[in-house]
Structure formats: structure tokens, C-alpha cells
Write an enzyme that holds these catalytic residues in place. Structure first.
Site: not given
Ligand code: NAD
Length: 617
Positions: A244, A278
Site C-alpha cells: 500500500e 495517503c
Molecule cells: P517509508 O517508506 O519511509 O517507511 C515505511 C516503513 O518502512 C517504516 O516502518 C520504515 O522504517 C520501513 N522501512 C524503511 N526502509 C525499509 C527497508 N529497506 N525494508 C523494510 N522496511 C523499511 O514511508 P513513510 O515515510 O513512513 O510513510 C509515508 C508514505 O506512506 C507516503 O508515501 C504515504 O502515501 C504512504 N502511505 C500509504 C498508505 C496506503 O494505504 N497506500 C497509507 C499510509 C501511508
């Protein structure tokens, strides 16, 4: 509660958690490493079979008890979320507490139906008589990795269906907002979840990556960039993923829209959670006749928003920017737009005079698709509004870009709105609404294009956490040899070829007639005595005839014998069909018998699919 096997090293490299509305550090959580993650998943793997074994009812008991806990501890839940997001409590209650409560109940009750065995009906005559079933089994250990913007919905929320399906879950919340997840672990432990079934692994990206290596499925919510890394890493172990990801949701306002409602929605769904949603309204396309009026309404409403650290209910509308680097990104998008000719109607910079991190609610006009704010995810309280000539232009622009998460169309003519919505490339498109679809847990929600893979909510929202197994159960009384089994014989091959030809070209029976015929055969044939000279040692005669392809045999025999004229076939199809079936054994059909005698020298063989090749018809 289990927050994982926390070692001294993990605590030493602990991650400070900040209240973004005040800038204060409110907690420190351990940064777990690969060894600790492995130990947690091992524990989860050991605990999972017993969790599966207690069944849907046993798991529902825990989830519904958690729901009661959440109601009793609502203030604590809201306060925890508010502290790590800097968002008003009012919004937290609407958006997260309400979601948590309904999701706990929904999945507890919906899981047995969504994951029930499915009996399959097949059109193939070859599998007649077999029981065909699809069943769902839990995957084992699911790793849920969450973002920082909705610490309850998008982290713990995705664990609920995974647990309801019988999996153990290890949740890796964002390092920015981990406290809500830890509280949820405490809640489930108090509500009787067995040790090890739900654990929270705190840490950053490396902790998340280590989790991907260990689990049986990854449910990831976050940015596109990290989503790609997660998918690539999961490919190493062929671990399934559901993603997502980000969005750039367009709002299309047609000239006949209720502009007051559309403007209220643009401001609310563009600025709630400071635009860190999001499915936020990220860009607006307004048909030319409505543009000025819409922009004026939106501007007035944005100017009147109250911003600041969360206070008493009803005191603040727009909260803080949760993730520190986000503020620079929002600023960069505004700066880029202005450099390319956009006009800041209101807002446009980080808010001054407040503690913590805030960005002014911002409206941009004179924007176009050369600007980052119209193509890239901004994830801030900005609303770029663009004038378009007609719905076609709006749809073309809405579809221009890498994302396809959600969208909305606004018009008083809902039929026209739906037609436009169907042309928008997005996993969800609302007409005269936005975001609220998220509350409908029965309605799938998932991104197209770069916005994701798979979906949450609806049947797939839980089936993705299950392995599907197809079962084909053939009765013990099945013939010792089937038509297609070795040895091959020329007459049978010829017969099968004729059968295919006959069936493919037949319009003799409708599906409904075939169904009726099956029922009649089932009823009639077992009631007849075995044909003369047959002792019926295998119980063939007593078996349900339609299970053995008799209806198809009837149709083919009618087609090939030419015994009935098309008109007669249609008017007396039932009688003809039954006689044709029974005649080879009973000689009940005098008309057929007469014709058979006449044509015996040149008759094509009547296929008897009820017999194995080599047996005497
Ligand atoms: P992010 O991708 O930076 O981090 C998300 C998670 O991934 C965190 O827990 C982080 O620690 C972890 N992570 C980072 N590197 C990783 C790796 N290499 N392997 C595994 N895990 C790793 O996202 P964010 O900044 O926390 O969230 C914002 C983003 O999330 C925005 O783009 C938003 O649109 C999206 N989002 C999408 C939805 C949806 O339902 N589509 C909902 C909420 C947020």
C-alpha cells in the site's frame, strides 16, 4: 505484551520518539537487529499453530475483547496517538479510534465467511461427480511494516485481519511513531492473546528489512521507494508481498457541482492530518465556469483554519508535520511551483511562532503539470487548484502521473460523475466524496500503477493472509478406469473427437435445461433396476447419473443420431433426452428403437460417457 526479545545493545541504540507539535522527546524505543527479529519470528512460528487451532470463534473472542478494551481505554489510545503525531484529538478520534473499533469487530465477524470453504461447480464433464472445494489456511507468520502517518490504522489495522485469519504477526511500526503499536500489544496481551502471537519489533529500515527475510508474507505500507526495496528483498525468498504505497489523489470538480460541499471537502480532505494522508486530496482540477467561485470558497476556508499544538476538543483544526524531512519537501514543492509560474493564494511557508513543526495551510493557483506539486506526492497541507476546459481534460490530467491510489469527481449529475469516475486510473474513485470509503471495510481499497499491489478491506483484505488450497474429492465408487486412461484406443479417440464437435456446435439445450436434465437423471436412473444381465457389482446403476456425464451423453446422442427434429427436440426435449439415456439399457424409447433398426448399418456410435472404454455398451 511482547515488544520482542530486547537486548542491551538494542536499548543502547534506542530511537528517541518526538512529539512533533512540541519538539519534546517523549520516549525511547529499542532498535532491534536481525538476530532479535529472527528470535521473534521463531517465537511467533511456535505460537501460531495453537492460535490457528482455537478457530475463528476463539480468535474473535480475543479481538472483541480488545474492542471493549479500546473503548474503556479510548482516552489513552487517543492521547498516545496525539503525542506521537501532534494531530488534534478530534481528528484522531474520527480517523483512528473509530477505525480501530470497527476493524476489530468487522474482522472478528467477517473472517469465518470470507475464509469459509468454497464449493466449486465445474462445467467440465470430465470432473462430474467430484467434489471441488477451495479452502483457506493461514500463511504462518505475517510481517506488517507500517508508516508514520496513521500509527493505528496503517500499522495495527493491517494486523487485525492477519490475526483473524489465524496467523501470528510481527509488526514493525515506523520508528517515528512506534508508541501506538506498543500500546496495541499491551491491549492484546491483556485481552488474552497467547504469548508470541502478536509482537512489535521497534526499529528503523534495517529492522524492517530483517523482518522481510524471516516471515511468510509481508504487508507493507509506506513510500513507493521503500515498497520497491521491500519487494526486491522479498523476491530473494519468494515471499509474497502486499504493498500500500503513496498517492497523488486528484479531485475533479465539474461545473455543475455543489461548490460549497466540494470546497469543504477539498479543504478537509486536503488538510486533515496536515495533508499527511495517503488518500489526501493532493491536486484539484476545476471546470472553467466554476473555477473562480471554487477557488474563492477554498481560499476563505483555508484562511480560517486554526493551526497549532493539539489542545482542547474543537480548538485546533490542523496539526503538526510528523516526519522532520517532510517540511523541506513541502517547501520544495511550493518553491518549485512558484518558480514555474504558480501563485500562492494563501500560506506557502513553514509556520512561524509555534513550537514543533508546522506548515501553513496553503492554496496554490495557476499551477500546471510542469510542477512537482501536480505530479509528485507532497504529503503536506497544500492544495494546488488548476483550471480545466472540460471533463476530458480533467481526466487526462488526473491520469497523468505515476500514482493511482484514489480520486474523486464532483457533480450534481451522479450518472455523469460515475461515467467520469470509471475513466480515472485509480484503485478507488468516489463521486461527491473522498477518503470516507476507507471506513467501508467491505469495500476493497488498493492502488493502481505505482500506488501498490494488492488491497486491504473486503474479501481480499483477509484472503491475502491465507494460502489457498484446491481440493478435488472423487468418490470411492468411481469407475476403475476412466475414458482418458491408458491404454488409448482409436475408437475412443474418435468418439471423443466427435463428442467435442457435437458439444461445441450444439445449441440443443440451454444451461438451465441441462441442469434440469441432470436432476432428472439423478432422480430416475438410480430408481431403475440394473439392466438385464448386469449384476451392478460396482454400484454403477445406483449412482447419481448426472455425476457421470449422462446429460452430456444424452445431448450428444440426440445430436448424432438425428433421432429428433430440431422442433421436436425443443418441444419435447426432456422426454427425448431421458429416453435417449435410458434406451441403451432399457429399450424404453420405441421411436428410437425403430430408427435404430432402420439405420443400424450406418449409424454412428452413440457415445456413452458413462462407460469406461472397452466395456460393452
Ligand atoms: P517509508 O517508506 O519511509 O517507511 C515505511 C516503513 O518502512 C517504516 O516502518 C520504515 O522504517 C520501513 N522501512 C524503511 N526502509 C525499509 C527497508 N529497506 N525494508 C523494510 N522496511 C523499511 O514511508 P513513510 O515515510 O513512513 O510513510 C509515508 C508514505 O506512506 C507516503 O508515501 C504515504 O502515501 C504512504 N502511505 C500509504 C498508505 C496506503 O494505504 N497506500 C497509507 C499510509 C501511508
Amino acid at each position: 505484551m511482547s515488544a520482542g526479545p530486547v537486548t542491551e545493545a538494542a536499548i543502547k541504540t534506542g530511537i528517541p520518539v518526538e512529539n512533533p507539535a512540541t519538539g519534546e522527546t517523549i520516549a525511547t524505543v529499542p532498535e532491534l537487529g536481525a538476530d532479535e527479529i529472527r528470535a521473534m519470528v521463531t517465537q511467533a512460528r511456535e505460537a501460531q499453530p495453537a492460535w490457528d487451532a482455537i478457530g475463528f470463534a476463539g480468535r474473535a473472542e480475543v479481538l472483541l475483547s480488545a474492542r471493549r478494551w479500546m473503548v474503556a481505554n479510548a482516552e489513552r489510545v487517543v492521547t498516545t496517538i496525539v503525542a506521537e503525531t501532534g494531530r488534534p484529538a478530534d481528528e484522531t478520534q474520527f480517523a483512528e479510534l473509530a477505525y480501530g473499533l470497527s476493524a476489530l469487530e468487522f474482522w472478528a465477524k467477517a473472517a469465518p465467511a470470507y475464509l469459509a470453504d468454497e464449493e466449486i461447480q465445474s462445467a467440465s464433464p470430465f470432473v462430474r461427480g467430484r467434489k471441488l472445494v477451495v479452502r483457506y489456511a493461514p500463511l504462518g507468520v505475517v510481517g506488517v511494516i507500517g508508516p508514520w502517518n496513521y500509527p493505528l490504522n496503517n500499522s495495527f489495522g493491517d494486523c487485525i485481519p492477519a490475526l483473524a485469519a489465524g496467523n501470528a504477526v510481527v509488526l514493525k511500526p515506523s520508528e517515528i511513531t512506534p508508541l501506538t503499536s506498543l500500546l496495541m500489544a499491551e491491549m492484546l496481551a491483556e485481552c488474552g492473546i497467547p504469548e508470541g502471537v502478536f509482537q512489535v519489533a521497534t526499529g528503523g529500515g534495517e529492522t524492517g528489512a530483517a523482518l522481510v527475510d524471516e516471515v511468510d508474507m509481508v504487508m507493507f505500507t509506506g513510500s513507493v521507494a521503500t515498497g520497491k526495496k521491500v519487494m526486491a528483498r522479498a523476491a530473494e525468498t519468494l515471499t509474497p508481498v502486499s504493498l500500500e504505497l503513496g498517492g497523488k489523489d486528484p479531485m475533479i470538480v465539474l461545473a455543475d457541482a455543489d461548490l460549497e460541499r466540494a470546497a469543504n471537502a477539498a479543504v478537509s480532505y486536503g488538510m486533515n492530518n496536515s495533508g499527511q494522508v495517503c488518500i489526501s486530496v493532493e491536486r484539484v482540477y476545476v471546470e472553467e465556469p466554476a473555477y473562480d467561485d471554487f477557488l474563492e470558497r477554498v481560499t476563505q476556508k483555508v484562511r480560517s483554519l486554526r493551526q497549532g499544538p493539539p489542545g482542547e476538543p474543537g480548538s485546533v483544526d490542523v496539526g503538526a508535520i510528523i516526519f522532520p524531512p517532510q517540511i523541506e519537501l513541502i517547501e520544495a514543492h511550493v518553491r518549485d511551483a512558484v518558480e514555474r509560474g504558480a501563485r500562492i493564494v494563501t500560506g506557502g511557508k513553514p509556520t512561524e511562532g509555534l513550537p514543533g513543526r508546522f506548515f501553513e495551510p496553503t492554496v496554490l493557483a495557476d499551477v500546471d503539470h510542469s510542477m512537482r506539486c501536480m505530479i509528485e506526492e507532497t504529503f503536506g497541507p497544500t492544495l494546488p487548484v488548476m483550471k480545466v476546459g472540460d471533463p476530458d481534460e480533467a481526466v487526462r490530467l488526473a491520469n497523468d502521473g505515476p500514482y493511482g491510489l484514489q480520486a474523486s469527481v464532483w457533480t450534481r449529475d451522479t450518472e455523469r460523475g460515475e461515467a467520469v469516475a470509471r475513466r480515472v486510473e485509480a484503485g478507488v474513485c468516489c463521486v461527491n466524496d473522498a477518503q470516507l470509503n476507507y471506513a467501508a471495510l467491505e469495500l476493497p481499497m488498493g492502488g493502481w500503477k505505482a500506488s501498490g499491489l494488492g488491497s486491504r478491506h473486503g474479501p481480499d483484505g483477509i484472503r491475502k493472509y491465507a494460502k489457498r488450497q484446491s481440493l478435488m474429492i472423487t468418490p470411492g465408487y468411481a469407475p476403475p478406469r476412466e475414458l482418458h486412461m491408458f491404454p488409448y484406443s482409436a475408437p475412443v479417440t474418435e468418439q471423443v473427437a466427435q463428442t467435442f464437435n457435437a458439444l461445441v456446435t450444439s445449441d440443443l439445450f440451454t444451461d438451465a435445461q441441462r441442469q434440469t436434465l441432470s436432476v432428472l437423471c439423478d432422480t430416475l436412473i438410480p430408481s431403475l433396476p440394473p439392466p438385464e444381465g448386469e449384476a451392478d457389482p460396482t454400484g454403477f446403476w445406483a449412482r447419481a447419473a448426472s455425476h457421470l456425464g449422462v446429460p452430456e451423453a444424452i445431448e450428444i446422442s440426440l445430436l448424432q443420431s438425428g433421432a429428433c427434429s430440431p422442433a421436436r427436440r425443443r418441444s419435447s426435449w426432456t422426454a427425448c433426452a431421458i429416453c435417449s439415456t435410458l434406451w441403451p439399457r432399457t429399450g424404453w424409447c420405441p421411436r428410437r428403437r425403430r430408427r435404430r433398426a432402420r439405420r443400424s448399418s450406418k449409424a454412428s456410435p452413440i457415445p456413452d460417457l458413462t462407460r469406461s472404454p472397452g466395456s460393452t455398451p
